[in-house]
Design a protein around this motif. Structure first.
Motif, PDB file in Angstrom:
ATOM      1  N   HIS A  90      36.289  29.743  46.858  1.00 27.45           N
ATOM      2  CA  HIS A  90      35.072  29.890  46.058  1.00 27.45           C
ATOM      3  C   HIS A  90      35.387  29.958  44.567  1.00 27.45           C
ATOM      4  O   HIS A  90      34.532  29.594  43.749  1.00 27.45           O
ATOM      5  N   TYR A  91      36.582  30.405  44.201  1.00 28.26           N
ATOM      6  CA  TYR A  91      36.929  30.574  42.795  1.00 28.26           C
ATOM      7  C   TYR A  91      37.804  29.442  42.263  1.00 28.26           C
ATOM      8  O   TYR A  91      38.315  29.517  41.154  1.00 28.26           O
ATOM      9  N   GLY A 124      34.807  25.659  42.890  1.00 27.89           N
ATOM     10  CA  GLY A 124      34.725  25.958  44.310  1.00 27.89           C
ATOM     11  C   GLY A 124      35.348  24.871  45.158  1.00 27.89           C
ATOM     12  O   GLY A 124      35.860  23.867  44.671  1.00 27.89           O
ATOM     13  N   ASP A 125      35.304  25.084  46.466  1.00 35.44           N
ATOM     14  CA  ASP A 125      35.871  24.128  47.418  1.00 35.44           C
ATOM     15  C   ASP A 125      35.115  24.275  48.737  1.00 35.44           C
ATOM     16  O   ASP A 125      34.497  25.299  49.008  1.00 35.44           O
ATOM     17  N   ARG A 132      30.341  33.340  45.564  1.00 33.19           N
ATOM     18  CA  ARG A 132      31.137  34.248  44.747  1.00 33.19           C
ATOM     19  C   ARG A 132      30.536  35.646  44.748  1.00 33.19           C
ATOM     20  O   ARG A 132      31.261  36.647  44.793  1.00 33.19           O
ATOM     21  N   ARG A 133      29.232  35.738  44.682  1.00 31.39           N
ATOM     22  CA  ARG A 133      28.576  37.041  44.695  1.00 31.39           C
ATOM     23  C   ARG A 133      28.814  37.741  46.028  1.00 31.39           C
ATOM     24  O   ARG A 133      29.045  38.955  46.070  1.00 31.39           O
ATOM     25  N   GLU A 134      28.752  36.999  47.128  1.00 37.89           N
ATOM     26  CA  GLU A 134      29.000  37.584  48.441  1.00 37.89           C
ATOM     27  C   GLU A 134      30.413  38.148  48.526  1.00 37.89           C
ATOM     28  O   GLU A 134      30.638  39.200  49.137  1.00 37.89           O
ATOM     29  N   GLN A 135      31.372  37.465  47.917  1.00 36.30           N
ATOM     30  CA  GLN A 135      32.750  37.947  47.951  1.00 36.30           C
ATOM     31  C   GLN A 135      32.892  39.245  47.156  1.00 36.30           C
ATOM     32  O   GLN A 135      33.603  40.165  47.572  1.00 36.30           O
ATOM     33  N   ILE A 136      32.218  39.329  46.015  1.00 41.85           N
ATOM     34  CA  ILE A 136      32.282  40.547  45.206  1.00 41.85           C
ATOM     35  C   ILE A 136      31.614  41.709  45.929  1.00 41.85           C
ATOM     36  O   ILE A 136      32.127  42.839  45.945  1.00 41.85           O
ATOM     37  N   PHE A 175      41.434  46.306  40.571  1.00 52.13           N
ATOM     38  CA  PHE A 175      42.114  45.155  39.975  1.00 52.13           C
ATOM     39  C   PHE A 175      41.511  43.853  40.469  1.00 52.13           C
ATOM     40  O   PHE A 175      41.261  42.925  39.691  1.00 52.13           O
ATOM     41  N   GLU A 176      41.265  43.765  41.780  1.00 57.53           N
ATOM     42  CA  GLU A 176      40.700  42.539  42.347  1.00 57.53           C
ATOM     43  C   GLU A 176      39.311  42.267  41.768  1.00 57.53           C
ATOM     44  O   GLU A 176      38.963  41.123  41.463  1.00 57.53           O
ATOM     45  N   LEU A 177      38.523  43.321  41.627  1.00 56.91           N
ATOM     46  CA  LEU A 177      37.175  43.170  41.082  1.00 56.91           C
ATOM     47  C   LEU A 177      37.226  42.731  39.624  1.00 56.91           C
ATOM     48  O   LEU A 177      36.465  41.838  39.204  1.00 56.91           O
ATOM     49  N   GLN A 178      38.113  43.314  38.835  1.00 56.81           N
ATOM     50  CA  GLN A 178      38.249  42.934  37.432  1.00 56.81           C
ATOM     51  C   GLN A 178      38.717  41.489  37.293  1.00 56.81           C
ATOM     52  O   GLN A 178      38.254  40.763  36.401  1.00 56.81           O
ATOM     53  N   ALA A 179      39.615  41.070  38.181  1.00 57.51           N
ATOM     54  CA  ALA A 179      40.098  39.692  38.134  1.00 57.51           C
ATOM     55  C   ALA A 179      38.960  38.710  38.415  1.00 57.51           C
ATOM     56  O   ALA A 179      38.825  37.690  37.731  1.00 57.51           O
ATOM     57  N   GLN A 180      38.131  39.013  39.401  1.00 56.34           N
ATOM     58  CA  GLN A 180      37.022  38.127  39.725  1.00 56.34           C
ATOM     59  C   GLN A 180      35.988  38.104  38.611  1.00 56.34           C
ATOM     60  O   GLN A 180      35.405  37.057  38.309  1.00 56.34           O
TER      61      GLN A 180
END
Length: 240
Positions: free
Chosen positions: A51-52, A69-70, A142-146, A173-178
């Motif tokens: 997705h990213y 995305g893919d 992407r929103r669903e992943q967050i 960290f993962e949230l900040q990266a996204q």
């Protein structure tokens, strides 16, 4: 007496060492609790290759197309160097979906420059709508992943789960990266949308210039009549 004092001091030192050993163990546990960063159990939460995914074409037939995305979330945004008058990505179904009228850009034999600019402007606007709709789908994934990442972080220390501050740091960290990736993509999209507006103005200018050329008559003085004066160039109000 000396023997008793020696035994007492030995016992006291042994007790103190045992007590410090307990303290050291507790300190070690706290340090581990705070600083140990473990891998997230759900690997999908850390994947940034679907997705990213973001790729900018370089030369060839790709031009400068931006792919976000893919798979199901894939959206291809046409580059600013695209010849929209020759665009083949729009199907008849797309054209019916976004506009209910048939294309009417005049006669390409009478004034080919005006015809190409008109078709290019029409395709550019239709493609922009199509891409915007595709981006909504990409942003949904992407929103669903967050949201899933936030939900999983809330399970730490709840319902018998082992609470770990270091694990929470990993979620942060993962949230900040996204979030950083979303901000970068937003900047790319803003630049692309601004470029589309400039392309619209370019096509409109080309159409005006083509009309001026047609109104002035032929460039060849042997055409049988003198060439007319230039028609004043007026910027379309829609772009002001």
């Amino acid at each position: 007496m000396k023997a008793a004092l020696f035994l007492f001091s030995l016992f006291a030192s042994s007790h103190a060492m045992a007590q410090w050993a307990v303290y050291d163990e507790k300190v070690h546990e706290q340090l581990t609790y705070i600083n140990k960063i473990e891998k997230l159990k759900d690997s999908d939460l850390t994947r940034l290759d679907q997705h990213y995914k973001s790729q900018l074409g370089e030369g060839g037939d790709k031009g400068a197309d931006l792919t976000l995305g893919d798979g199901d979330s894939k959206t291809v945004l046409k580059g600013l160097d695209t010849k929209f008058d020759e665009l083949s990505d729009l199907t008849d179904e797309d054209k019916k979906k976004y506009v209910g009228t048939l294309q009417d850009c005049g006669d390409d034999q009478v004034n080919p420059a005006h015809y190409q600019a008109c078709v290019g402007l029409r395709n550019l606007r239709l493609q922009t709508l199509k891409q915007s709709q595709g981006m909504l789908k990409t942003l949904k994934f992407r929103r669903e992943q967050i949201v899933k990442l936030v939900e999983e972080s809330r399970k730490l220390g709840v319902n018998g789960n082992d609470p770990k501050a270091g694990q929470l740091q990993r979620y942060q960290f993962e949230l900040q990266a996204q979030q950083a990736l979303l901000q970068t993509d937003a900047l790319q999209l803003q630049i692309l949308m601004d470029g589309y507006k400039q392309r619209e103005q370019t096509y409109a200018m080309q159409m005006n210039e083509a009309r001026r050329s047609s109104d002035r008559g032929a460039l060849d003085p042997k055409a049988g009549r003198p060439r007319n004066k230039a028609v004043p160039f007026v910027s379309p109000k829609i772009f002001n």
